[in-house]
Scaffold this active site. Sequence first.
Site, short mmCIF file in Angstrom:
data_model
loop_
_atom_site.label_atom_id
_atom_site.label_comp_id
_atom_site.label_asym_id
_atom_site.label_seq_id
_atom_site.Cartn_x
_atom_site.Cartn_y
_atom_site.Cartn_z
N HIS A 58 37.63 -28.04 30.62
CA HIS A 58 38.21 -29.35 30.89
C HIS A 58 38.71 -29.45 32.34
O HIS A 58 38.54 -30.46 33.02
CB HIS A 58 39.36 -29.61 29.91
CG HIS A 58 40.14 -30.85 30.19
ND1 HIS A 58 41.40 -30.83 30.73
CD2 HIS A 58 39.82 -32.16 30.01
CE1 HIS A 58 41.83 -32.08 30.87
NE2 HIS A 58 40.91 -32.89 30.45
N GLU A 78 35.78 -29.93 34.56
CA GLU A 78 35.32 -31.33 34.49
C GLU A 78 36.11 -32.20 35.48
O GLU A 78 35.55 -32.98 36.24
CB GLU A 78 35.49 -31.85 33.06
CG GLU A 78 35.16 -33.32 32.89
CD GLU A 78 36.18 -34.06 32.03
OE1 GLU A 78 36.72 -35.07 32.50
OE2 GLU A 78 36.44 -33.62 30.88
N HIS A 79 37.44 -32.04 35.45
CA HIS A 79 38.28 -32.81 36.38
C HIS A 79 37.88 -32.55 37.83
O HIS A 79 37.74 -33.47 38.63
CB HIS A 79 39.75 -32.41 36.19
CG HIS A 79 40.51 -33.30 35.27
ND1 HIS A 79 41.59 -34.03 35.67
CD2 HIS A 79 40.33 -33.56 33.96
CE1 HIS A 79 42.06 -34.71 34.64
NE2 HIS A 79 41.33 -34.44 33.59
N GLU A 139 48.69 -34.55 31.64
CA GLU A 139 47.77 -34.97 30.57
C GLU A 139 48.03 -34.16 29.30
O GLU A 139 48.04 -34.70 28.19
CB GLU A 139 46.32 -34.74 31.02
CG GLU A 139 45.50 -35.99 31.08
CD GLU A 139 44.03 -35.70 31.36
OE1 GLU A 139 43.42 -34.90 30.63
OE2 GLU A 139 43.49 -36.29 32.31
#
Lengths: 427, 427
Positions: free
Chosen positions: B65, B68-69, B140
Amino acid sequence: MQQYHKERLHMDMQQTVLDNGLKIYYIPKPGFSKTFAMLATNFGSVDASFTLDGVRYDTPAGVAHFLEHKMFEDEDGNALQKFGKTGASPNAFTSHSMTAYHFSCTDGFAENLEILLKFVFTPYFTEQNVEKEKGIIGQEIGMIEDTPDWAAFVGMYAGLYHEHPVRVSIAGSVDSIAGITPDVLFTCHRAFYSPANMSLTVCGTADFDEIVRMAEQLSPREAARVAARHYGTRQETVASPVVERRMAVSQPTFLLGFKDAPLAAGESRQRRQLIGDLAARILCGTTSPLFGELYEERLVNRRFENSYTILPEAAAAAFGGESRDPEAVRDRLIAAVRAYAASGVPEELFSRMKKACYGLNVRALDQLDELCRMQAELGFADECCLDFADVYDTITAEDVREMFARWAQPDRTSLSVIRPIQTEETV
Amino acid sequence: MQQYHKERLHMDMQQTVLDNGLKIYYIPKPGFSKTFAMLATNFGSVDASFTLDGVRYDTPAGVAHFLEHKMFEDEDGNALQKFGKTGASPNAFTSHSMTAYHFSCTDGFAENLEILLKFVFTPYFTEQNVEKEKGIIGQEIGMIEDTPDWAAFVGMYAGLYHEHPVRVSIAGSVDSIAGITPDVLFTCHRAFYSPANMSLTVCGTADFDEIVRMAEQLSPREAARVAARHYGTRQETVASPVVERRMAVSQPTFLLGFKDAPLAAGESRQRRQLIGDLAARILCGTTSPLFGELYEERLVNRRFENSYTILPEAAAAAFGGESRDPEAVRDRLIAAVRAYAASGVPEELFSRMKKACYGLNVRALDQLDELCRMQAELGFADECCLDFADVYDTITAEDVREMFARWAQPDRTSLSVIRPIQTEETV
């Protein structure tokens, strides 16, 4: 029957109005596997106070949503089960200004349409099933009240408006729905589920003449009188500049509202909506200059959202998400609005955002549920969703500047903040 | 190049594999306004431990993840801004088993595809931008950890598995991501962003030859070796039958997991998924007999959900929502599973649910993002999403009974419950 053809979108729409007032729209979507149908009434949570046949009714907050729940039940069973047998996917929603019942299916369209028309036009409420529903909806209300996003949303409208019923949560509260009786529901159904207050929209593959024939057979012959609604005394400025609440969140959740002038008589709803969407995106969409700055400074994250909403006698823009410093974000948003109001929107920015908004609208044509919802909403204002491309052509940077100028007036913003519950260490 | 034609669905798919191993799929959707493209890698949160070129890496939880960012950032700016100029809508997601980057657009397809291919194949990580991202992702993570649904989801997998990395939240934790460095990200990109581990899927209106030509030009010439993954020692029974947590909710939120056998070598992923979806719907979909009973008894509400998920070396069904008595719902679900396992699924129920599931699959063909995601997932198993209609024909009530028989074995369920924080009165 009228036929619209929008060459630039490669799309058509057929429409008619039955003698009883029911509006019917059909948008063919060749190439799509499913067909979507929506039966909507121009009756939402804000319509709880009204006058019908000379009598004024002030019904409990949440009555439209409660009615939506109860409509599925008929004397011979639950409509959801009937759809279940056909393989269709039924659902419904209640917004501030609309209640809509819909299904999507791949075959058996006529059979499903019959179920839809029958259950929405057939009220069936008993003391027992109404009491039981209070428990179910009470649980739903409890769940939604646990959600910080929802709490911020409700708080923003409570801050923006003094009397307008948009201040109250769509589903009402456990206390308010306690006052709902079968009589109240029958009255609301009579007041607002008149075909003259409703529309049937179909997107996908169907036979328009068959839709019309079925709607004629399965909707009430007479157009019952529709109630007159009361939204309270209108005020231009906000009720509270800040509304705060504490919940179990790790960092503040917020929504900043800009109170705009309601739609004027004769003003195009679609045009206002497109200008509002464009203004919201220019001010702080994810590709706007301001968003870029706020993101760099870690004042906002990717989940930041913007929207523009038109309601009866109300209109507002909203910006929000999570931030370590909501007041700082608010101040930057207000400063940017004032700058655009004073100096106008740079032409390059305006063109780029207009292109992006236009693209979003074109892509929404592939979303049959969204398309039906848009046409239902615009149909109540006698407008057509396929006109958006032509309407865009008329929108200039000056239109957006004028909207910003309205937002920039004093006392037009309300900041709704959900702050973390203070832990013992920080008290 | 291969060409699939599914007459019964009126659909086609073109596909090829480049010399570097990149799989390319194109599904034409005439009549649609938008085109959707997804570049996906077979690399998700569960792939944090792997061996590459003889070296074993145990990377921090949440690295997929995080990667991905960071991929959106390139030396010459942020890819989101580049898409912003074309008017396309870009986005990305990381699941347990996949990372995918996608955009939808109405025009300028080639320009957008170029941006997509370039940024996903170009790693650019610096000490500074990695450190900065930790703050953003930390926020997040904090937000998602506030969500009862997410907490129930994470708890269920922690209960079902002893060692499998699906136990760990997709985004990891603030502590785990603290250990991420540019080196770790470069290693993961090298290990899993090899074209041989990826696919490009396009749905809408495009030129297949142009897609292939661009992908050839803009993807690495060589197929780097893909890492071997480690998922821990497999166990048939669950780690904990109950996992509990307290949060600020008004009533308990829960998810009940049934641990199923992982996909066997050579077993069709699509067939297993369709049987799993069907079994979940038969057991407790909103039109199932059991759901009807539980709803009548107010043990569940309309938001009750069911799902079936296949992961590398894992598979599970999940049922949940809010309930005043999650244990009672669990007991009823288990009893129903045992009854179906023992006596089989009634033919009428099976046919009705199969028809409903088939309809859902057909309707999903209109959802271009969903269609791309399905093909990306199935493509990694060398299967084709358009085969579902043929696969359905082979599925019998006995297939579903066999699945229930696996779920019905002892110690195959885990109940994850989020309970309300006790108030002083009730302590």
